[in-house]
Scaffold this active site. Structure first.
Site, mmCIF file in Angstrom:
data_model
loop_
_atom_site.group_PDB
_atom_site.id
_atom_site.type_symbol
_atom_site.label_atom_id
_atom_site.label_comp_id
_atom_site.label_asym_id
_atom_site.label_seq_id
_atom_site.Cartn_x
_atom_site.Cartn_y
_atom_site.Cartn_z
ATOM 1 N N MET A 30 0.861 -1.499 0.333
ATOM 2 C CA MET A 30 -0.068 0.194 0.433
ATOM 3 C C MET A 30 0.708 1.585 0.586
ATOM 4 S SD MET A 30 -3.375 -0.419 2.237
ATOM 5 C CE MET A 30 -2.378 0.003 3.301
ATOM 6 N N LEU A 33 6.498 3.200 1.557
ATOM 7 C CA LEU A 33 8.038 2.031 2.077
ATOM 8 C C LEU A 33 8.332 2.032 3.363
ATOM 9 C CD1 LEU A 33 7.424 0.675 -1.895
ATOM 10 C CD2 LEU A 33 5.959 0.360 0.269
ATOM 11 N N GLU A 35 11.703 -0.542 5.406
ATOM 12 C CA GLU A 35 12.948 -1.679 5.005
ATOM 13 C C GLU A 35 12.433 -2.621 5.081
ATOM 14 O OE1 GLU A 35 15.836 -1.559 4.150
ATOM 15 O OE2 GLU A 35 15.364 0.471 3.384
ATOM 16 N N HIS A 37 9.038 -3.513 3.536
ATOM 17 C CA HIS A 37 8.657 -3.730 2.123
ATOM 18 C C HIS A 37 10.212 -4.143 1.585
ATOM 19 C CE1 HIS A 37 5.295 -1.040 3.279
ATOM 20 N NE2 HIS A 37 4.297 -2.165 2.573
ATOM 21 N N GLN A 61 -10.513 -2.815 1.625
ATOM 22 C CA GLN A 61 -9.476 -3.347 3.379
ATOM 23 C C GLN A 61 -10.149 -2.551 4.001
ATOM 24 O OE1 GLN A 61 -6.174 -4.109 1.151
ATOM 25 N NE2 GLN A 61 -5.015 -3.542 3.554
ATOM 26 N N GLU A 149 5.579 -11.911 7.250
ATOM 27 C CA GLU A 149 5.240 -12.509 8.592
ATOM 28 C C GLU A 149 4.622 -11.272 10.175
ATOM 29 O OE1 GLU A 149 8.168 -14.443 9.763
ATOM 30 O OE2 GLU A 149 8.118 -16.258 8.160
ATOM 31 N N LYS A 150 5.153 -10.192 9.096
ATOM 32 C CA LYS A 150 4.743 -8.922 9.983
ATOM 33 C C LYS A 150 2.961 -9.007 10.363
ATOM 34 C CE LYS A 150 3.085 -4.889 11.390
ATOM 35 N NZ LYS A 150 2.272 -4.208 10.772
ATOM 36 N N SER A 187 4.168 1.319 8.147
ATOM 37 C CA SER A 187 4.077 2.355 7.366
ATOM 38 C C SER A 187 2.956 3.267 9.081
ATOM 39 C CB SER A 187 2.879 2.468 5.982
ATOM 40 O OG SER A 187 3.703 1.311 5.004
ATOM 41 N N ARG A 188 2.023 3.229 9.283
ATOM 42 C CA ARG A 188 1.540 3.321 10.322
ATOM 43 C C ARG A 188 1.929 3.406 11.279
ATOM 44 N NH1 ARG A 188 -2.972 -0.588 9.046
ATOM 45 N NH2 ARG A 188 -4.880 0.898 8.002
HETATM 46 P P1 AMP Z 1 1.340 -3.123 3.290
HETATM 47 O O1 AMP Z 1 1.699 -1.572 2.329
HETATM 48 O O2 AMP Z 1 1.250 -2.571 4.980
HETATM 49 O O3 AMP Z 1 0.150 -3.943 3.066
HETATM 50 O O4 AMP Z 1 2.854 -3.985 3.515
HETATM 51 C C1 AMP Z 1 3.083 -4.746 1.930
HETATM 52 C C2 AMP Z 1 3.737 -6.383 2.229
HETATM 53 O O5 AMP Z 1 4.916 -5.366 3.177
HETATM 54 C C3 AMP Z 1 2.576 -7.222 3.376
HETATM 55 O O6 AMP Z 1 3.167 -8.108 2.793
HETATM 56 C C4 AMP Z 1 3.405 -6.846 4.703
HETATM 57 O O7 AMP Z 1 3.285 -8.316 5.590
HETATM 58 C C5 AMP Z 1 4.919 -6.117 4.638
HETATM 59 N N1 AMP Z 1 5.156 -6.252 5.660
HETATM 60 C C6 AMP Z 1 4.909 -4.500 6.282
HETATM 61 N N2 AMP Z 1 5.659 -4.026 7.386
HETATM 62 C C7 AMP Z 1 6.908 -5.730 7.353
HETATM 63 C C8 AMP Z 1 7.911 -5.714 7.954
HETATM 64 N N3 AMP Z 1 8.352 -4.704 9.281
HETATM 65 N N4 AMP Z 1 8.281 -6.905 8.134
HETATM 66 C C9 AMP Z 1 8.180 -7.163 6.542
HETATM 67 N N5 AMP Z 1 7.425 -7.142 5.759
HETATM 68 C C10 AMP Z 1 6.428 -6.503 6.199
#
Ligand code: AMP
Length: 291
Positions: A30, A33, A35, A37, A61, A149-150, A187-188
């Site tokens: 989303m 980005l 580290e 991502h 979502q 896995e987060k 991101s949050r």
């Molecule tokens: P998001 O942009 O939050 O939807 O996340 C996109 C992808 O990045 C998802 O598969 C998340 O699980 C992964 N992700 C987000 N934060 C982390 C993190 N700290 N470590 C590893 N993967 C992450």
């Protein structure tokens, strides 16, 4: 790096690569980005010949009242990071491209696994996630797709969707990337002020304590029953106690569940998922570990 906004442009480029015999990795995001991502893109680039990422803040979502409008967006910065990590194409569609007028077809994992954990407070969240990920899979047609896995529940739900729908993609889970104090990158985290940022370290402190407790318990026993001797209720109580000591933290849930079905379990064994959602001020954070 190619920047594509239209579905057909992605399809044509991916088809071209596939005709050359190249393997395609996909990393849906989303944006905003970080580290975490970046590590997904790096792993994807290591495994496959071409990496396609998507940057799309998916409205379905988010429930009304959640942070859809204020979700952080910085596409130019995202592009720089993606290119640096070896991404070959980023798909950055508009909401109208993904949800044209009259859109009415959703993908939903109708199992209790979407009703547990985050599903209790976010009833339509995983329907939105599965709908967009399924559509993105159909557009990108990757050989492999990378998820963090987060978001352990999301990863489990997507694995289930892929299995149930016989989608022709291998789902790869990647470890959580953390800040120095253990806070999982998200991101949050950008929503947190200085005090909240410090307070947010409590999630990882609870994880460390739980891991220590479980390994001490298993060290004091022998055989298969080892990890079993740590009871879920004790681990939950320990984690809650640590988080409750932080005045800025409000627990939404701390749960011990089966890593595949996500159903609560009292016995802790290899593969058990220990997950939490905690509000720090107005920011909702999630974290977890697998035993
Ligand atoms: P998001 O942009 O939050 O939807 O996340 C996109 C992808 O990045 C998802 O598969 C998340 O699980 C992964 N992700 C987000 N934060 C982390 C993190 N700290 N470590 C590893 N993967 C992450």
């Amino acid at each position: 790096m190619i920047v594509a906004e239209k579905i057909n442009d992605v399809r044509m480029q991916v088809n071209k690569w596939k005709r050359q015999g190249l393997t395609i990795a996909f990393v849906p995001t989303m944006g905003a980005l970080h580290e975490g991502h970046a590590s997904l893109v790096e792993t994807a680039a290591h495994d496959c010949d071409r990496v396609v990422a998507s940057v799309f803040v998916n409205p379905t979502q988010f429930a009304s009242g959640e942070d859809l409008e204020r979700y952080p967006r910085d596409f130019e910065k995202d592009c720089r990071l993606l290119e640096e990590k070896g991404c070959s194409m980023v798909f950055h569609p508009s909401v109208e491209t993904m949800y044209p007028e009259g859109f009415a077809t959703y993908v939903n994992v109708e199992s209790d696994m979407t009703k547990q954990l985050c599903g209790k407070s976010r009833a339509t969240h995983f329907k939105g996630v599965c709908t967009i990920v399924s559509k993105l899979f159909h557009i990108v047609m990757p050989h492999r797709a990378y998820f963090g896995e987060k978001d352990a529940q999301q990863l489990a739900v997507i694995r289930k969707m892929v299995q149930d729908q016989a989608l022709y993609v291998e789902v790869v889970g990647c470890p959580t990337v953390r800040e120095e104090d253990g806070l999982a990158l998200s991101s949050r985290n950008a929503y947190l002020n200085e005090d909240e940022r410090k307070a947010a370290g409590v999630l990882y402190q609870a994880i460390v304590a739980a891991k220590e407790y479980i390994s001490e318990k298993s060290a004091s026993c022998t055989s298969e029953e080892a990890v079993d001797s740590a009871e879920a209720s004790d681990v939950i109580a320990l984690m809650r106690q640590i988080i409750e000591e932080e005045p800025l933290a409000r627990i939404e849930y701390v749960e011990v569940v089966d890593g595949k079905t996500l159903m609560p379990t009292e016995h802790i064994a290899s593969g058990t998922l220990i997950a939490m959602a905690v509000h720090i001020g107005k920011t909702r954070l999630i974290d977890n570990f697998t035993v």
